[in-house]
Design a protein around this motif. Structure first.
Motif, PDB file in Angstrom:
ATOM      1  N   HIS A  64     -11.325  24.735 -91.108  1.00  0.00           N
ATOM      2  CA  HIS A  64     -11.315  23.487 -91.899  1.00  0.00           C
ATOM      3  C   HIS A  64      -9.816  22.694 -91.526  1.00  0.00           C
ATOM      4  CE1 HIS A  64     -14.541  24.634 -94.273  1.00  0.00           C
ATOM      5  NE2 HIS A  64     -14.623  23.864 -95.169  1.00  0.00           N
ATOM      6  N   GLY A  65      -8.771  23.791 -91.542  1.00  0.00           N
ATOM      7  CA  GLY A  65      -7.557  23.052 -90.993  1.00  0.00           C
ATOM      8  C   GLY A  65      -7.577  22.750 -89.492  1.00  0.00           C
ATOM      9  N   ALA A  66      -8.035  23.313 -88.900  1.00  0.00           N
ATOM     10  CA  ALA A  66      -8.065  23.255 -87.234  1.00  0.00           C
ATOM     11  C   ALA A  66      -8.940  22.122 -87.023  1.00  0.00           C
ATOM     12  CB  ALA A  66      -8.710  24.466 -86.828  1.00  0.00           C
ATOM     13  N   SER A  67      -9.770  21.658 -87.956  1.00  0.00           N
ATOM     14  CA  SER A  67     -10.534  20.654 -87.550  1.00  0.00           C
ATOM     15  C   SER A  67      -9.507  19.349 -87.622  1.00  0.00           C
ATOM     16  CB  SER A  67     -11.802  20.427 -88.180  1.00  0.00           C
ATOM     17  OG  SER A  67     -11.670  20.037 -89.603  1.00  0.00           O
ATOM     18  N   VAL A  68      -8.623  19.249 -88.549  1.00  0.00           N
ATOM     19  CA  VAL A  68      -7.797  18.121 -88.760  1.00  0.00           C
ATOM     20  C   VAL A  68      -6.713  18.399 -87.809  1.00  0.00           C
ATOM     21  CG1 VAL A  68      -5.919  17.370 -90.610  1.00  0.00           C
ATOM     22  CG2 VAL A  68      -8.369  18.210 -91.205  1.00  0.00           C
ATOM     23  N   ASN A  69      -6.176  19.553 -87.585  1.00  0.00           N
ATOM     24  CA  ASN A  69      -5.127  19.750 -86.766  1.00  0.00           C
ATOM     25  C   ASN A  69      -5.362  19.433 -85.348  1.00  0.00           C
ATOM     26  OD1 ASN A  69      -2.869  20.595 -88.252  1.00  0.00           O
ATOM     27  ND2 ASN A  69      -3.439  22.728 -88.346  1.00  0.00           N
ATOM     28  N   ALA A  70      -6.548  19.622 -84.919  1.00  0.00           N
ATOM     29  CA  ALA A  70      -6.987  19.162 -83.434  1.00  0.00           C
ATOM     30  C   ALA A  70      -6.883  17.794 -83.348  1.00  0.00           C
ATOM     31  CB  ALA A  70      -8.572  19.662 -83.161  1.00  0.00           C
ATOM     32  N   ARG A  71      -7.267  17.115 -84.157  1.00  0.00           N
ATOM     33  CA  ARG A  71      -6.939  15.497 -84.273  1.00  0.00           C
ATOM     34  C   ARG A  71      -5.599  15.098 -84.382  1.00  0.00           C
ATOM     35  NH1 ARG A  71     -12.363  16.630 -86.413  1.00  0.00           N
ATOM     36  NH2 ARG A  71     -13.662  15.225 -85.778  1.00  0.00           N
ATOM     37  N   LEU A  72      -4.883  15.542 -85.010  1.00  0.00           N
ATOM     38  CA  LEU A  72      -3.567  15.298 -85.234  1.00  0.00           C
ATOM     39  C   LEU A  72      -2.579  15.807 -83.838  1.00  0.00           C
ATOM     40  CD1 LEU A  72      -2.457  16.398 -88.764  1.00  0.00           C
ATOM     41  CD2 LEU A  72      -3.118  14.357 -87.874  1.00  0.00           C
ATOM     42  N   ALA A  73      -3.202  16.702 -83.217  1.00  0.00           N
ATOM     43  CA  ALA A  73      -2.314  17.195 -81.933  1.00  0.00           C
ATOM     44  C   ALA A  73      -2.770  15.933 -80.867  1.00  0.00           C
ATOM     45  CB  ALA A  73      -2.968  18.495 -81.471  1.00  0.00           C
ATOM     46  N   THR A  74      -3.821  15.769 -80.883  1.00  0.00           N
ATOM     47  CA  THR A  74      -4.274  14.737 -79.871  1.00  0.00           C
ATOM     48  C   THR A  74      -3.228  13.208 -80.227  1.00  0.00           C
ATOM     49  OG1 THR A  74      -6.508  15.348 -79.594  1.00  0.00           O
ATOM     50  CG2 THR A  74      -5.854  13.241 -78.950  1.00  0.00           C
ATOM     51  N   LEU A  75      -3.346  12.989 -81.460  1.00  0.00           N
ATOM     52  CA  LEU A  75      -2.316  11.823 -81.849  1.00  0.00           C
ATOM     53  C   LEU A  75      -0.844  12.033 -81.427  1.00  0.00           C
ATOM     54  CD1 LEU A  75      -3.916  10.880 -85.447  1.00  0.00           C
ATOM     55  CD2 LEU A  75      -4.084   9.904 -83.250  1.00  0.00           C
TER      56      LEU A  75
END
Lengths: 437, 437
Positions: B420-431
């Motif tokens: 769950h957390g990683a699905s958010v973090n993967a996007r934030l990392a790209t940003l």
């Protein structure tokens, strides 16, 4: 191995129907056990609660220990880190703001015949929230159940959460505190549902029970339904992601795995217009899966129920989505609003690549208690309305009764209900006498 | 003999609790029979329907005779008198006008963090309405179920009504016509519910089933719940009349008897501040009862469940009313609106002496399908909302995800849901990479 389908294949329809009709939950038949527990709690009250809690949770509690004291709640919630507290407070505030907009309005109007009509909403007086103990004790679910009840205006809110072998989740108590719930009992299972439905010397009965639970809790909710209101009986969770070819396969893989890690019975489905993306996501899932702490659960879910479908176009994706009627629907496409218009049946829709379902599980604001197993065809997620009921109102003037009463008399006669008609005619006769006199 | 109570009496509370907890319905346990019928219809489809209809309704019908033809509907509805037709049309129009106001609005807003949130209502695709045959075939119930579905926008609406020994009620077909329902099958019982829930070659399945029925129909609705949505399972009907001393005792007696004539299990209760009125109403009931065509039914109901309670004042009446949570509540008092504010739990309230419940059964506009057996504490009458479901919507901008995503990551970690957390973090990392680069 997850199922891979292509809508162009001749046998696609058969495989799709197989997937739709697969029964994901192998729920044990616990009805008899639950019937016995409910009868026991009804008959022996707190004594039964103490014995059942000793038996199932390994906790010896007297009746006056069933409820958490203010001191205990304060001591437990003090253990929560500032970061967790801030995150939970942010979630609570966003959930509150979203649900506040759901409050419906009373209506009242007078029609040309002189009938004043309308309705009035009012909150249920008391609601009980079941919170599972142990691993599945999700503080986010406390917020998602308790806050809509609070917004609705429920006066008395009760939480039952088992504490097997004394294990308490401080975040669950903090979530209760943030939602303004102070009446919290350390009991669980069917006995907790029975106590909330029928009451004991210690626990006053409630009018509505919501919240997730295991097979015993679900069976108990079904059995007490009618005595009290209940929310839905939720099945295993599911997500459908619809994606176009330019989407990031890693992000989609994480989204599918976030659903799969909930439960071995959870289901993750990807529908895409692009075979290349389908393969890239499948590869990313295979690469990421072994790295997950919950690899065993997520792996079982993906192996048994994971599905990837390649379709001709987004219209076909929407048609398949409507047959699936998913609990969660992620639209990772260029025009998610346009596609959403075609997706008629879904519990919650997440629009665009920057709205992963996980934000909906915690902080975006909408409720995460949503209809599963195709029930989004006919039902909705938890909301403020679940804690309200509507009373219809009517007031007729003598003139209004004179205008529409005779039609009621006629219809009552056609249904053979003479006293119905006479109750109207008795009044009309008096009115006529007055006019004559 | 009906029960007569006075709240000043020492044993009042015990007697009142007895009345509240009296079980009025002695429903036979038909679950096993119904389980068999449902399995039969699922397994053998139209063949089972034909056989069961021959067995229970004495009708030999082939699969293509299950549905009423347009010619048959036209021929039957032509039999209805102009007066009955006009009365039914007036009822339909008033019910439509009332329910049209219930249509809820979609919502959509963008919050300060950049999250666009809201929800969307949509109709269920197909609904099935069960209509009992024989004596209890009420055309008014056809209107009360079908019109809210139509107002909601349900595309396909189906009616199942048994025609035992070929007996058709033309008013039922006319009511269907007025509500715009053309798909009508002459089948009944648990087999009709099974056919609508699971479908046969002739009858496509629906998503939601509503409507009254006998114990078999009720058990079948419970069993198919989950596969389809259902409305409430209604128990015997009830009315509570609260009256001050200056009311007309005959009118009140007719109102109590109108409820009693429905069913020997129905319940009529009068609460009044005036002992003289209590006696006058009791006398009027005794005088009128023997004159009723349905004297036997009404007499049994009044004898077994009729109740008259004398109270100190209207506040006490309201408190007792809230414990009864009546399906129908008539307020025959000088200030009915004032008293209504104190009556929190009721399916429908009828204000003032010129609003007998019977107008609400037919023509006032609000729905007559209402919560019975104290369930008005937590549920509402049938409405447009029963044929709609709500899909929540969320769209986050990258900025919104950056603002609230970290809280979701934190909470996911606290619940042990790493993907769950990683699905958010993967996007934030790209940003973050984009910002850095």
């Amino acid at each position: 191995m997850p199922v891979k389908l292509n809508s162009r294949d001749a046998d696609f329809e058969a495989h799709f129907v197989d997937m739709l009709s697969a029964k994901r939950e192998d729920s044990a038949d616990v009805n008899e056990v639950v019937t016995g527990i409910i009868a026991d709690v009804r008959g022996r009250g707190d004594t039964a609660l103490s014995e059942l809690t000793a038996k199932f949770d390994g906790m010896d509690l007297t009746a006056d220990q069933l409820r958490f004291s203010k001191q205990e709640i304060a001591a437990e919630t003090a253990k929560v880190s500032a970061e967790d507290r801030a995150a939970l407070a942010l979630a609570a505030e966003r959930i509150r703001a979203y649900h506040a907009r759901q409050m419906p309005e009373d209506m009242n109007w007078t029609d040309p015949d002189g009938a004043t009509l309308g309705w009035r909403w009012s909150a249920v007086s008391a609601a009980g929230l079941y919170v599972p103990g142990g691993q599945a004790a999700y503080p986010s679910s406390v917020l998602m159940n308790a806050i809509p009840a609070r917004v609705a205006g429920v006066e008395r809110l009760v939480i039952c959460v088992p504490t097997p072998n004394g294990i308490v989740n401080p975040l669950v108590l903090l979530a209760a505190q943030l939602a303004g719930v102070e009446e919290i009992y350390r009991i669980g299972g069917a006995q907790a549902i029975a106590a909330m439905a029928y009451g004991t010397d210690t626990i006053a009965p409630v009018d509505k029970i919501t919240g997730p639970g295991n097979a015993y809790v679900a069976a108990a909710k079904r059995q007490v339904f009618g005595r009290v209101g209940i929310d839905m009986i939720a099945g295993p969770s599911e997500v459908l992601v619809i994606a176009e070819g330019d989407q990031n396969p890693d992000w989609l893989a994480w989204d599918l795995l976030a659903q799969a890690e909930h439960d071995a019975d959870a289901q993750s489905i990807l529908i895409t217009t692009d075979e290349g993306l389908a393969n890239a996501v499948a590869g990313a899932v295979d690469r990421i899966l072994p790295t997950l702490p919950r690899a065993q659960i997520a792996g079982a879910s993906w192996r048994d129920y994971g599905t990837i479908i390649v379709v001709r176009d987004l219209d076909e994706a929407a048609r398949l989505s409507n047959r699936i009627a998913p609990e969660h629907l992620e639209l990772c496409v260029d025009d998610p609003e346009g596609l959403a218009k075609k997706c008629r049946h879904a519990g919650a829709i997440f629009l665009g690549a920057y709205t992963p379902e996980a934000v909906g599980d915690y902080v975006s604001g909408p409720n995460h208690v949503l209809p599963t197993a195709r029930s989004a065809r006919f039902s909705s997620g938890l909301s403020v309305l679940d804690f309200l009921k509507r009373t219809t109102m009517a007031r007729l003037t003598p003139g209004a009764l004179a205008a529409i009463g005779p039609a009621a008399v006629r219809l009552a006669a056609s249904e053979g209900l003479q006293a119905h008609g006479a109750s109207v005619n008795a009044r009309l006769a008096t009115l006529n006498e007055r006019e004559a006199g």
